[in-house]
Write a protein that holds these residues in place. Structure first.
Motif, PDB file in Angstrom:
ATOM      1  N   VAL A  22       0.845  -1.197   0.000  1.00 55.02           N
ATOM      2  CA  VAL A  22       0.000   0.000   0.000  1.00 55.02           C
ATOM      3  C   VAL A  22       0.878   1.244   0.000  1.00 55.02           C
ATOM      4  CG1 VAL A  22      -1.658   1.337   1.368  1.00 55.02           C
ATOM      5  CG2 VAL A  22      -2.012  -1.121   1.036  1.00 55.02           C
ATOM      6  N   GLY A  23       1.942   1.224   0.803  1.00 53.29           N
ATOM      7  CA  GLY A  23       2.874   2.345   0.848  1.00 53.29           C
ATOM      8  C   GLY A  23       3.595   2.581  -0.467  1.00 53.29           C
ATOM      9  N   ASP A  24       3.782   1.514  -1.246  1.00 51.11           N
ATOM     10  CA  ASP A  24       4.431   1.619  -2.558  1.00 51.11           C
ATOM     11  C   ASP A  24       3.427   1.889  -3.678  1.00 51.11           C
ATOM     12  OD1 ASP A  24       6.860   1.110  -1.371  1.00 51.11           O
ATOM     13  OD2 ASP A  24       6.873  -1.030  -1.887  1.00 51.11           O
ATOM     14  N   ASN A  25       2.166   2.136  -3.305  1.00 57.81           N
ATOM     15  CA  ASN A  25       1.095   2.409  -4.279  1.00 57.81           C
ATOM     16  C   ASN A  25       0.889   1.268  -5.267  1.00 57.81           C
ATOM     17  OD1 ASN A  25       0.376   4.974  -3.236  1.00 57.81           O
ATOM     18  ND2 ASN A  25       2.195   5.843  -4.222  1.00 57.81           N
ATOM     19  N   GLY A  30      -4.489  -6.164  -7.080  1.00 53.99           N
ATOM     20  CA  GLY A  30      -3.476  -7.172  -6.790  1.00 53.99           C
ATOM     21  C   GLY A  30      -3.351  -7.431  -5.299  1.00 53.99           C
ATOM     22  N   ILE A  31      -3.414  -6.356  -4.517  1.00 52.96           N
ATOM     23  CA  ILE A  31      -3.343  -6.498  -3.057  1.00 52.96           C
ATOM     24  C   ILE A  31      -4.557  -7.282  -2.550  1.00 52.96           C
ATOM     25  CG2 ILE A  31      -3.419  -5.243  -0.861  1.00 52.96           C
ATOM     26  CD1 ILE A  31      -1.828  -2.998  -2.275  1.00 52.96           C
ATOM     27  N   ALA A  32      -5.737  -6.944  -3.057  1.00 52.21           N
ATOM     28  CA  ALA A  32      -6.960  -7.634  -2.638  1.00 52.21           C
ATOM     29  C   ALA A  32      -6.900  -9.112  -3.002  1.00 52.21           C
ATOM     30  CB  ALA A  32      -8.183  -6.970  -3.266  1.00 52.21           C
ATOM     31  N   ALA A  33      -6.379  -9.419  -4.184  1.00 50.67           N
ATOM     32  CA  ALA A  33      -6.266 -10.823  -4.602  1.00 50.67           C
ATOM     33  C   ALA A  33      -5.313 -11.584  -3.686  1.00 50.67           C
ATOM     34  CB  ALA A  33      -5.787 -10.902  -6.054  1.00 50.67           C
ATOM     35  N   GLN A  34      -4.187 -10.980  -3.351  1.00 50.50           N
ATOM     36  CA  GLN A  34      -3.239 -11.623  -2.440  1.00 50.50           C
ATOM     37  C   GLN A  34      -3.862 -11.854  -1.059  1.00 50.50           C
ATOM     38  OE1 GLN A  34       0.017 -12.847  -2.460  1.00 50.50           O
ATOM     39  NE2 GLN A  34      -0.328 -12.864  -4.659  1.00 50.50           N
TER      40      GLN A  34
END
Length: 135
Positions: A22-25, A30-34
């Motif tokens: 999240v900090g790296d935007n 992709g974050i939600a899938a992970q």
């Protein structure tokens, strides 16, 4: 307890990774899938440990050893080994996130390897045999 420690440190590593992403935007999809994939995996492992392994259901120790002792360990060490093959230790970026991840990964690997070893000791075998008869 070591299998639970392994799952718990895996969850903690995931949280640190999500915060970093999240900090790296990173793209939120992709974050939600992970998060979804890891929730299913860690949730399933927790259920196996809590509902089957701790009550001595024999198949659960083979499942944990097979999944966490092979695929799990491989997923924990392939990335760092690959990085080391392409870099030298002087290029490490010793950020707080990296150091926390390194500590969590070390505890995670140690917990899995130790649990794997203890899961098939003679005393453990006796405990599983005894609980199989009681079930």
């Amino acid at each position: 307890m070591l299998w639970l420690l392994a799952v718990g440190t895996g969850v903690a590593e995931s949280v640190v990774g999500v915060v970093g992403a999240v900090g790296d935007n990173a793209p939120m999809a992709g974050i939600a899938a992970q998060i979804a994939i890891r929730t299913l995996i860690y949730g399933g492992l927790f259920v196996v440990i809590d509902r089957y392994f701790r009550y001595g259901v024999n198949w659960s120790r083979y499942l944990l050893a097979g999944l966490l002792g092979t695929v799990g360990i491989a997923s924990l060490v392939v990335g760092p080994i690959g990085w080391l093959l392409d870099h030298d230790l002087g290029s490490l970026d010793l950020t707080p996130q990296f150091l926390l991840t390194a500590v969590l990964r070390s505890v995670h690997v140690t917990a899995v390897l130790t649990a794997l070893l203890l899961t098939f000791q003679p005393e453990t075998n006796r405990w599983f045999r005894h609980n199989a008869k009681a079930a």
